[in-house]
Write an enzyme that holds these catalytic residues in place. Structure first.
Site, short mmCIF file in Angstrom:
data_model
loop_
_atom_site.label_atom_id
_atom_site.label_comp_id
_atom_site.label_asym_id
_atom_site.label_seq_id
_atom_site.Cartn_x
_atom_site.Cartn_y
_atom_site.Cartn_z
N LYS A 36 0.82 -1.23 0.00
CA LYS A 36 0.00 0.00 0.00
C LYS A 36 0.85 1.27 0.00
CE LYS A 36 -3.66 -2.34 2.66
NZ LYS A 36 -2.96 -3.56 3.08
N HIS B 161 2.13 4.91 -0.33
CA HIS B 161 1.46 6.21 -0.15
C HIS B 161 2.55 7.24 0.17
CE1 HIS B 161 -2.07 8.55 1.98
NE2 HIS B 161 -1.46 9.24 1.04
N ASP B 162 2.98 7.98 -0.85
CA ASP B 162 4.08 8.92 -0.66
C ASP B 162 4.03 9.91 -1.82
OD1 ASP B 162 6.62 10.03 0.17
OD2 ASP B 162 7.10 8.09 1.07
N ASN C 283 7.15 10.94 -6.90
CA ASN C 283 8.48 10.50 -7.28
C ASN C 283 8.93 9.27 -6.48
OD1 ASN C 283 10.95 11.03 -8.80
ND2 ASN C 283 11.84 11.41 -6.78
N THR D 158 -10.70 -1.32 5.14
CA THR D 158 -11.90 -2.04 5.58
C THR D 158 -12.12 -1.91 7.09
OG1 THR D 158 -10.61 -4.06 5.73
CG2 THR D 158 -11.84 -3.72 3.70
N ARG E 264 -14.91 -15.37 4.14
CA ARG E 264 -15.01 -16.52 5.02
C ARG E 264 -15.87 -17.60 4.37
NH1 ARG E 264 -11.59 -14.65 6.96
NH2 ARG E 264 -11.01 -14.09 9.06
N ARG F 177 -6.65 -16.56 7.14
CA ARG F 177 -6.78 -17.52 8.24
C ARG F 177 -7.65 -18.75 7.96
NH1 ARG F 177 -7.98 -12.75 12.27
NH2 ARG F 177 -8.76 -11.98 10.28
O1 C5P Z 1 -9.08 -12.38 7.58
P1 C5P Z 1 -8.06 -13.07 6.73
O2 C5P Z 1 -7.02 -13.81 7.55
O3 C5P Z 1 -8.63 -13.91 5.62
O4 C5P Z 1 -7.30 -11.86 6.02
C1 C5P Z 1 -6.46 -12.04 4.94
C2 C5P Z 1 -5.92 -10.71 4.46
O5 C5P Z 1 -6.96 -9.85 4.07
C3 C5P Z 1 -5.09 -9.96 5.49
O6 C5P Z 1 -3.74 -10.04 5.08
C4 C5P Z 1 -5.55 -8.53 5.45
O7 C5P Z 1 -4.56 -7.71 4.87
C5 C5P Z 1 -6.72 -8.52 4.51
N1 C5P Z 1 -7.93 -8.04 5.19
C6 C5P Z 1 -8.46 -6.82 4.85
N2 C5P Z 1 -9.61 -6.40 5.42
C7 C5P Z 1 -10.23 -7.14 6.33
C8 C5P Z 1 -9.70 -8.38 6.68
C9 C5P Z 1 -8.53 -8.80 6.09
O8 C5P Z 1 -7.91 -6.12 4.02
N3 C5P Z 1 -11.34 -6.70 6.88
#
Ligand code: C5P
Length: 261
Positions: A72, A74-75, A78, A148, A210, A240
């Site tokens: 990600k 963000h700067d 250049n 998110t 999920r 996960r």
């Molecule tokens: O929740 P889970 O383990 O599946 O998350 C996988 C990836 O999704 C994480 O590396 C995280 O960067 C991203 N993520 C996200 N927003 C969320 C949950 C997870 O961007 N609400």
């Protein structure tokens, strides 16, 4: 039958990105080895990258796997252009930037990735690894709109008075107009972006997934893999539900069954 299939997505496995949210290379490589050939891509984020650096990214790319570098950027434009060239040099298939960095910064990112790839066609590492790209000779550049984890109150705290949906639409449109290939979006934003920003030809990559059989964990705005794809996501990121399953290969197989194209 699922309609949205941009270039490079030939089967269900191409849609699945597995998050390597591990603290060290050994754990990450163990999972890569176990899932080799079963998934479309592996995501390396700030935790693993800060611990192990670019060497691990090179190692995974050289092993023939595709990598999404989730740093990600963000700067100033250049600096982001330089970071984008570095990402392209690593051979990653996707990297991302914060859309809040602005149009010039996003143009700098996609321009630098394309320019680097054009100048280094001969020894560009990614070759087969970039089949998912609209232009397969360069990495895909995605924009993060609103994290998110943020809601309207969090946006108000940082001086943004719009609600989350309006802000997502505004930033995704800016990303599209600034030459990015797509955005990272939560499951609840997929349809909104398809309706208001781009019906197709603009990649949506969605975390917060999920499978029905897995634990919800700390995720609030979640969707099943099949739902995310039928809503219009091209790629889904899962961590996960796979990494914490005692049988990650079986978990992947169950997910792929759910999203068969
Ligand atoms: O929740 P889970 O383990 O599946 O998350 C996988 C990836 O999704 C994480 O590396 C995280 O960067 C991203 N993520 C996200 N927003 C969320 C949950 C997870 O961007 N609400």
């Amino acid at each position: 039958m699922i309609a949205n299939k941009p270039g490079g997505i030939a089967c269900a496995k191409d849609r699945l990105v597995v998050a390597l949210d591990y603290p060290d290379r050994d754990s990450a490589l163990r999972l890569v080895e176990r899932l080799s050939g079963m998934v479309g891509m592996f995501k390396i984020g700030s935790q693993l990258f800060t611990a192990e650096g670019p060497q691990l990214v090179r190692e995974i790319v050289r092993s023939g796997e595709r990598v999404f570098l989730d740093l990600k950027f963000h700067d100033i434009p250049n600096t982001v252009a330089g970071a984008s060239r570095s990402a392209a040099r690593l051979g990653v298939s996707i990297f991302n930037v914060h859309t809040l960095g602005g149009a010039e910064m996003m143009r700098a990112a996609s321009g630098a990735a394309a320019e680097f790839a054009a100048q280094n066609k001969e020894d560009f590492l990614i070759s087969a690894a970039t089949e998912g790209s609209p232009d397969s000779s360069r990495p895909v550049v995605l924009g993060v709109t609103v994290l998110t984890s943020m809601d309207s109150a969090d946006l108000a705290d940082v001086g943004i008075s719009s609600d989350v949906d309006s802000e997502v639409v505004r930033l995704a449109s800016l990303a599209r107009d600034s030459g990015l290939d797509g955005v990272v979006a939560s499951p609840r934003e997929i349809r909104l972006i398809r309706e208001r920003v781009a019906a197709d030809g603009f990649i949506i990559l969605t975390p917060g997934i999920r499978p029905v059989w897995s634990a919800v964990g700390d995720q609030k705005r979640i969707a099943t893999p099949a739902r995310a794809i039928s809503d219009g996501a091209d790629l889904i990121v899962i961590g996960r539900a796979i990494t914490e399953d005692p049988e990650p290969r079986a978990a992947v197989e169950r997910i792929l069954e759910e999203i068969q194209v």
